[in-house]
Design a protein around this motif. Structure first.
Motif, mmCIF file in Angstrom:
data_model
loop_
_atom_site.group_PDB
_atom_site.id
_atom_site.type_symbol
_atom_site.label_atom_id
_atom_site.label_comp_id
_atom_site.label_asym_id
_atom_site.label_seq_id
_atom_site.Cartn_x
_atom_site.Cartn_y
_atom_site.Cartn_z
ATOM 1 N N LYS A 188 0.836 -1.203 0.000
ATOM 2 C CA LYS A 188 0.000 0.000 0.000
ATOM 3 C C LYS A 188 0.870 1.251 0.000
ATOM 4 O O LYS A 188 0.992 1.972 0.991
ATOM 5 C CB LYS A 188 -0.957 -0.002 1.187
ATOM 6 C CG LYS A 188 -2.044 1.060 1.090
ATOM 7 C CD LYS A 188 -3.071 0.951 2.206
ATOM 8 C CE LYS A 188 -4.044 -0.191 1.974
ATOM 9 N NZ LYS A 188 -5.142 -0.211 2.973
ATOM 10 N N THR A 189 1.464 1.519 -1.148
ATOM 11 C CA THR A 189 2.200 2.765 -1.346
ATOM 12 C C THR A 189 1.214 3.891 -1.640
ATOM 13 O O THR A 189 0.005 3.668 -1.772
ATOM 14 C CB THR A 189 3.176 2.614 -2.523
ATOM 15 O OG1 THR A 189 2.420 2.315 -3.708
ATOM 16 C CG2 THR A 189 4.174 1.492 -2.273
ATOM 17 N N GLU A 190 1.737 5.096 -1.776
ATOM 18 C CA GLU A 190 0.866 6.224 -2.075
ATOM 19 C C GLU A 190 0.091 6.003 -3.373
ATOM 20 O O GLU A 190 -1.103 6.313 -3.462
ATOM 21 C CB GLU A 190 1.698 7.513 -2.171
ATOM 22 C CG GLU A 190 2.292 7.977 -0.864
ATOM 23 C CD GLU A 190 3.644 7.357 -0.540
ATOM 24 O OE1 GLU A 190 4.338 7.887 0.340
ATOM 25 O OE2 GLU A 190 4.005 6.323 -1.166
ATOM 26 N N GLY A 191 0.768 5.460 -4.386
ATOM 27 C CA GLY A 191 0.102 5.206 -5.651
ATOM 28 C C GLY A 191 -1.016 4.192 -5.539
ATOM 29 O O GLY A 191 -2.080 4.339 -6.160
ATOM 30 N N GLN A 193 -2.728 3.537 -2.806
ATOM 31 C CA GLN A 193 -3.824 4.149 -2.060
ATOM 32 C C GLN A 193 -4.699 4.996 -2.981
ATOM 33 O O GLN A 193 -5.939 4.976 -2.867
ATOM 34 C CB GLN A 193 -3.259 5.000 -0.924
ATOM 35 C CG GLN A 193 -2.607 4.186 0.188
ATOM 36 C CD GLN A 193 -2.132 5.066 1.325
ATOM 37 O OE1 GLN A 193 -2.904 5.740 1.984
ATOM 38 N NE2 GLN A 193 -0.835 5.061 1.568
ATOM 39 N N GLU A 194 -4.083 5.722 -3.899
ATOM 40 C CA GLU A 194 -4.849 6.517 -4.853
ATOM 41 C C GLU A 194 -5.660 5.614 -5.776
ATOM 42 O O GLU A 194 -6.821 5.897 -6.100
ATOM 43 C CB GLU A 194 -3.902 7.390 -5.674
ATOM 44 C CG GLU A 194 -3.228 8.498 -4.873
ATOM 45 C CD GLU A 194 -2.190 9.246 -5.679
ATOM 46 O OE1 GLU A 194 -2.061 8.948 -6.896
ATOM 47 O OE2 GLU A 194 -1.510 10.123 -5.116
ATOM 48 N N PHE A 195 -5.046 4.497 -6.197
ATOM 49 C CA PHE A 195 -5.739 3.527 -7.054
ATOM 50 C C PHE A 195 -6.963 2.957 -6.346
ATOM 51 O O PHE A 195 -8.049 2.866 -6.929
ATOM 52 C CB PHE A 195 -4.769 2.410 -7.441
ATOM 53 C CG PHE A 195 -5.439 1.160 -7.949
ATOM 54 C CD1 PHE A 195 -5.981 1.110 -9.223
ATOM 55 C CD2 PHE A 195 -5.516 0.028 -7.146
ATOM 56 C CE1 PHE A 195 -6.605 -0.046 -9.686
ATOM 57 C CE2 PHE A 195 -6.135 -1.127 -7.599
ATOM 58 C CZ PHE A 195 -6.685 -1.170 -8.878
ATOM 59 N N ALA A 197 -8.664 4.258 -3.830
ATOM 60 C CA ALA A 197 -9.674 5.298 -3.628
ATOM 61 C C ALA A 197 -10.465 5.536 -4.904
ATOM 62 O O ALA A 197 -11.697 5.686 -4.881
ATOM 63 C CB ALA A 197 -9.004 6.592 -3.170
ATOM 64 N N SER A 198 -9.759 5.573 -6.033
ATOM 65 C CA SER A 198 -10.422 5.772 -7.318
ATOM 66 C C SER A 198 -11.321 4.590 -7.655
ATOM 67 O O SER A 198 -12.451 4.759 -8.139
ATOM 68 C CB SER A 198 -9.371 5.965 -8.413
ATOM 69 O OG SER A 198 -9.972 6.063 -9.683
ATOM 70 N N LYS A 201 -14.455 4.647 -5.463
ATOM 71 C CA LYS A 201 -15.376 5.691 -5.901
ATOM 72 C C LYS A 201 -16.149 5.257 -7.138
ATOM 73 O O LYS A 201 -17.369 5.482 -7.243
ATOM 74 C CB LYS A 201 -14.608 6.978 -6.172
ATOM 75 C CG LYS A 201 -15.493 8.156 -6.534
ATOM 76 C CD LYS A 201 -14.669 9.426 -6.726
ATOM 77 C CE LYS A 201 -15.562 10.607 -7.077
ATOM 78 N NZ LYS A 201 -14.761 11.861 -7.271
ATOM 79 N N VAL A 207 -13.218 1.975 0.596
ATOM 80 C CA VAL A 207 -11.859 1.564 0.244
ATOM 81 C C VAL A 207 -11.589 0.153 0.774
ATOM 82 O O VAL A 207 -10.924 -0.652 0.112
ATOM 83 C CB VAL A 207 -10.831 2.570 0.812
ATOM 84 C CG1 VAL A 207 -9.412 2.046 0.645
ATOM 85 C CG2 VAL A 207 -10.982 3.922 0.123
#
Length: 264
Positions: A188-191, A193-195, A197-198, A201, A207
């Motif tokens: 769970k890197t920043e990238g 986490q963004e994936f 979340a997207s 949504k 999540v």
């Protein structure tokens, strides 16, 4: 456990975020003098500020350069001529169907993920050998063994890293320099986490539900059934960089949550 890393000089490539950042912060917390690297000056400065805030008294410095290129590597070598610990963490990934991957992408991935680590090891390993102590670590991936259908070019580079690390370990046998590879699983890197979340949504779910769906459909072989944290991966890397790991070399060690279906 005392890792005996105080005042050892370490370089972690691609270390402004994710696993690389976690390794750099962990080494700094153990007393090593750590060099942070990233392509952009502002991201390097932010990473340095974060480590200094989280690790009081941390010995850290940063070099902004594109370590995927020969020119960028040389710029880093001129600023950091020698190190005791080299962590080749730099890497890129990109999902793409096999029949849509042109020659240029195969070359780009090989140069970024494999040749960059070769350049850095070739530069720093001779000094380690002369001093009779050193640690070289390649951050590979479980994708080196479980080749991802959606990223065959990426999997190829991660398998190649294992060949390089094993061969270099043989080359440096009985010198006091160890060479190993770490194979993280889904992390769970920043990238990521963004994936997530997207993805959540787009599906109208939480999540947590998106993460559970990912492991049920995309990575059903995982025994952990969740993403590892960068710190969990870094814990293994920091041990391998330490004096305590003196008898571990030429190894490919997994921190993959049991995703690879193998007992070796």
């Amino acid at each position: 456990m005392e890792f005996e890393l105080r005042n050892r000089r370490a370089l972690v490539t691609g270390s402004t975020a994710g696993i690389g950042f976690a390794i750099a912060r962990g080494l700094a917390a153990e007393g090593a003098h750590v060099v942070i690297n990233g392509r952009k000056k502002d991201s390097v400065e932010k990473a340095l500020a974060r480590i200094r805030a989280e690790v009081p008294g941390a010995q850290v410095e940063g070099v902004a350069s594109d370590a995927t290129t020969a020119e960028g590597a040389q710029a880093l070598f001129s600023r950091v001529p020698s190190v005791d610990i080299l962590v080749n963490n730099l890497g890129i990934f990109e999902p793409k169907p096999f029949f849509e991957i042109p020659d240029a992408d195969w070359t780009r991935f090989f140069e970024a993920n494999v040749l960059s680590g070769v350049r850095f090891a070739r530069h720093y390993a001779p000094g380690m050998r002369e001093r009779a102590w050193g640690r070289i670590l390649f951050i590979s991936s479980e994708s080196a063994l479980n080749i991802p259908q959606e990223m065959i070019h990426y999997g190829m580079t991660k398998t190649a890293q294992l060949s390089v690390s094993r061969g270099l370990a043989i080359e440096l046998a009985q010198t006091g320099v160890t060479v190993n590879a770490v194979l993280p699983g889904p992390t769970k890197t920043e990238g990521v986490q963004e994936f997530l979340a997207s993805l959540a949504k787009s599906k109208g779910e939480t999540v947590e539900q998106a993460e559970a769906d990912f492991f049920r459909t995309a990575r059903p072989g995982s025994l952990l059934r969740r993403f590892a944290t960068p710190d969990e991966v870094a814990n293994l890397a920091i041990y391998l960089c330490s004096a305590r790991a003196s008898a571990t070399t030429g190894a490919a060690l997994r921190v993959d949550g049991g995703l690879v279906n193998s007992i070796s």
